[in-house]
Scaffold this motif. Sequence first.
Motif, PDB file in Angstrom:
ATOM      1  N   SER A  21       0.822  -1.206   0.000  1.00 28.16           N
ATOM      2  CA  SER A  21       0.000   0.000   0.000  1.00 28.16           C
ATOM      3  C   SER A  21       0.859   1.260   0.000  1.00 28.16           C
ATOM      4  O   SER A  21       0.486   2.272  -0.600  1.00 28.16           O
ATOM      5  N   LEU A  22       2.023   1.217   0.640  1.00 37.83           N
ATOM      6  CA  LEU A  22       2.936   2.360   0.613  1.00 37.83           C
ATOM      7  C   LEU A  22       3.475   2.591  -0.793  1.00 37.83           C
ATOM      8  O   LEU A  22       3.609   3.738  -1.232  1.00 37.83           O
ATOM      9  N   ALA A  23       3.764   1.524  -1.515  1.00 42.18           N
ATOM     10  CA  ALA A  23       4.241   1.666  -2.893  1.00 42.18           C
ATOM     11  C   ALA A  23       3.168   2.285  -3.775  1.00 42.18           C
ATOM     12  O   ALA A  23       3.460   3.163  -4.604  1.00 42.18           O
ATOM     13  N   ILE A  24       1.921   1.891  -3.587  1.00 42.20           N
ATOM     14  CA  ILE A  24       0.839   2.464  -4.383  1.00 42.20           C
ATOM     15  C   ILE A  24       0.607   3.922  -4.000  1.00 42.20           C
ATOM     16  O   ILE A  24       0.406   4.777  -4.865  1.00 42.20           O
ATOM     17  N   ALA A  25       0.667   4.237  -2.701  1.00 39.76           N
ATOM     18  CA  ALA A  25       0.472   5.620  -2.256  1.00 39.76           C
ATOM     19  C   ALA A  25       1.591   6.531  -2.758  1.00 39.76           C
ATOM     20  O   ALA A  25       1.333   7.653  -3.223  1.00 39.76           O
ATOM     21  N   LEU A  26       2.830   6.069  -2.671  1.00 37.93           N
ATOM     22  CA  LEU A  26       3.943   6.881  -3.190  1.00 37.93           C
ATOM     23  C   LEU A  26       3.858   7.016  -4.704  1.00 37.93           C
ATOM     24  O   LEU A  26       4.212   8.055  -5.262  1.00 37.93           O
ATOM     25  N   GLY A  27       3.393   5.965  -5.384  1.00 37.14           N
ATOM     26  CA  GLY A  27       3.184   6.048  -6.831  1.00 37.14           C
ATOM     27  C   GLY A  27       2.102   7.047  -7.184  1.00 37.14           C
ATOM     28  O   GLY A  27       2.207   7.763  -8.180  1.00 37.14           O
ATOM     29  N   LEU A  28       1.052   7.137  -6.354  1.00 35.36           N
ATOM     30  CA  LEU A  28      -0.004   8.114  -6.576  1.00 35.36           C
ATOM     31  C   LEU A  28       0.544   9.529  -6.427  1.00 35.36           C
ATOM     32  O   LEU A  28       0.310  10.385  -7.285  1.00 35.36           O
ATOM     33  N   ILE A  29       1.285   9.769  -5.365  1.00 32.85           N
ATOM     34  CA  ILE A  29       1.848  11.106  -5.142  1.00 32.85           C
ATOM     35  C   ILE A  29       2.830  11.460  -6.256  1.00 32.85           C
ATOM     36  O   ILE A  29       2.794  12.557  -6.815  1.00 32.85           O
ATOM     37  N   TYR A  30       3.697  10.516  -6.598  1.00 28.35           N
ATOM     38  CA  TYR A  30       4.695  10.762  -7.641  1.00 28.35           C
ATOM     39  C   TYR A  30       4.032  10.941  -9.009  1.00 28.35           C
ATOM     40  O   TYR A  30       4.498  11.722  -9.836  1.00 28.35           O
ATOM     41  N   GLY A  31       2.942  10.219  -9.242  1.00 26.07           N
ATOM     42  CA  GLY A  31       2.252  10.327 -10.526  1.00 26.07           C
ATOM     43  C   GLY A  31       1.541  11.645 -10.717  1.00 26.07           C
ATOM     44  O   GLY A  31       1.470  12.165 -11.821  1.00 26.07           O
ATOM     45  N   PHE A  32       0.986  12.207  -9.652  1.00 15.40           N
ATOM     46  CA  PHE A  32       0.257  13.457  -9.774  1.00 15.40           C
ATOM     47  C   PHE A  32       1.155  14.682  -9.725  1.00 15.40           C
ATOM     48  O   PHE A  32       0.706  15.776 -10.037  1.00 15.40           O
ATOM     49  N   LEU A  33       2.400  14.540  -9.329  1.00 18.08           N
ATOM     50  CA  LEU A  33       3.316  15.681  -9.258  1.00 18.08           C
ATOM     51  C   LEU A  33       3.957  15.960 -10.612  1.00 18.08           C
ATOM     52  O   LEU A  33       4.121  15.056 -11.427  1.00 18.08           O
ATOM     53  N   PRO A  34       4.354  17.211 -10.842  1.00 17.74           N
ATOM     54  CA  PRO A  34       5.169  17.488 -12.026  1.00 17.74           C
ATOM     55  C   PRO A  34       6.506  16.742 -11.934  1.00 17.74           C
ATOM     56  O   PRO A  34       6.999  16.450 -10.844  1.00 17.74           O
ATOM     57  N   LEU A  58       6.521   1.729  -9.797  1.00 24.45           N
ATOM     58  CA  LEU A  58       6.573   2.211 -11.181  1.00 24.45           C
ATOM     59  C   LEU A  58       5.236   2.055 -11.884  1.00 24.45           C
ATOM     60  O   LEU A  58       4.808   2.939 -12.629  1.00 24.45           O
ATOM     61  N   ALA A  59       4.579   0.913 -11.666  1.00 27.91           N
ATOM     62  CA  ALA A  59       3.295   0.686 -12.319  1.00 27.91           C
ATOM     63  C   ALA A  59       2.241   1.664 -11.820  1.00 27.91           C
ATOM     64  O   ALA A  59       1.493   2.242 -12.624  1.00 27.91           O
ATOM     65  N   SER A  60       2.174   1.872 -10.519  1.00 26.22           N
ATOM     66  CA  SER A  60       1.171   2.796  -9.987  1.00 26.22           C
ATOM     67  C   SER A  60       1.483   4.237 -10.380  1.00 26.22           C
ATOM     68  O   SER A  60       0.566   5.012 -10.665  1.00 26.22           O
ATOM     69  N   SER A  61       2.754   4.604 -10.420  1.00 24.13           N
ATOM     70  CA  SER A  61       3.081   5.972 -10.842  1.00 24.13           C
ATOM     71  C   SER A  61       2.752   6.179 -12.319  1.00 24.13           C
ATOM     72  O   SER A  61       2.293   7.255 -12.700  1.00 24.13           O
ATOM     73  N   ALA A  62       2.939   5.162 -13.150  1.00 25.21           N
ATOM     74  CA  ALA A  62       2.571   5.284 -14.567  1.00 25.21           C
ATOM     75  C   ALA A  62       1.059   5.401 -14.736  1.00 25.21           C
ATOM     76  O   ALA A  62       0.572   6.208 -15.547  1.00 25.21           O
ATOM     77  N   ILE A  63       0.322   4.626 -13.972  1.00 26.31           N
ATOM     78  CA  ILE A  63      -1.140   4.696 -14.055  1.00 26.31           C
ATOM     79  C   ILE A  63      -1.630   6.064 -13.603  1.00 26.31           C
ATOM     80  O   ILE A  63      -2.460   6.700 -14.272  1.00 26.31           O
ATOM     81  N   PHE A  64      -1.119   6.546 -12.477  1.00 23.38           N
ATOM     82  CA  PHE A  64      -1.588   7.832 -11.967  1.00 23.38           C
ATOM     83  C   PHE A  64      -1.047   9.002 -12.772  1.00 23.38           C
ATOM     84  O   PHE A  64      -1.665  10.069 -12.797  1.00 23.38           O
ATOM     85  N   LYS A  65       0.092   8.849 -13.432  1.00 21.46           N
ATOM     86  CA  LYS A  65       0.590   9.894 -14.335  1.00 21.46           C
ATOM     87  C   LYS A  65      -0.357  10.035 -15.527  1.00 21.46           C
ATOM     88  O   LYS A  65      -0.653  11.145 -15.972  1.00 21.46           O
ATOM     89  N   THR A  66      -0.859   8.911 -16.032  1.00 21.79           N
ATOM     90  CA  THR A  66      -1.811   8.943 -17.140  1.00 21.79           C
ATOM     91  C   THR A  66      -3.134   9.555 -16.702  1.00 21.79           C
ATOM     92  O   THR A  66      -3.710  10.386 -17.415  1.00 21.79           O
ATOM     93  N   ILE A  67      -3.621   9.167 -15.544  1.00 24.75           N
ATOM     94  CA  ILE A  67      -4.869   9.739 -15.022  1.00 24.75           C
ATOM     95  C   ILE A  67      -4.697  11.238 -14.786  1.00 24.75           C
ATOM     96  O   ILE A  67      -5.589  12.026 -15.110  1.00 24.75           O
ATOM     97  N   GLY A  68      -3.568  11.629 -14.231  1.00 23.44           N
ATOM     98  CA  GLY A  68      -3.297  13.046 -13.982  1.00 23.44           C
ATOM     99  C   GLY A  68      -3.222  13.861 -15.257  1.00 23.44           C
ATOM    100  O   GLY A  68      -3.618  15.027 -15.286  1.00 23.44           O
ATOM    101  N   TYR A  69      -2.739  13.251 -16.326  1.00 25.06           N
ATOM    102  CA  TYR A  69      -2.661  13.949 -17.612  1.00 25.06           C
ATOM    103  C   TYR A  69      -4.057  14.292 -18.118  1.00 25.06           C
ATOM    104  O   TYR A  69      -4.300  15.389 -18.611  1.00 25.06           O
ATOM    105  N   PHE A  70      -4.989  13.369 -17.984  1.00 20.78           N
ATOM    106  CA  PHE A  70      -6.343  13.611 -18.467  1.00 20.78           C
ATOM    107  C   PHE A  70      -7.149  14.509 -17.519  1.00 20.78           C
ATOM    108  O   PHE A  70      -8.072  15.186 -17.949  1.00 20.78           O
TER     109      PHE A  70
END
Length: 95
Positions: A21-34, A58-70
């Motif tokens: 869960s920490l990996a997913i949470a950090l991926g979410l934060i990293y994905g939504f940041l510039p 990496l997978a969660s940050s890629a998913i949330f980076k894509t969501i953040g883009y849209f």
Amino acid sequence: MGFFIKFLRELNSSSSDKFISLAIALGLIYGFLPSSNLFSFIILIIMLIIRIPFGLFLASSAIFKTIGYFLDTIFDKTGYLVLTSFIPFWEFIYN
């Protein structure tokens, strides 16, 4: 397809639920940041210090980076609305 298999293997590994869960949470934060700022670098350092599943991060940050883009325009309009609706409050604090 190999990435997906590694992802599933990482979820079924012996890592505890806290680290997953920490990996997913950090991926979410990293994905939504510039991408290029100090806070992103700090998150990467935290990720390397704490032994969390790197593939899941990496997978969660890629998913949330894509969501953040849209959702970027919605985030921008919401932030502008929040900041402009609190103008009297900001002026009160400034004075």
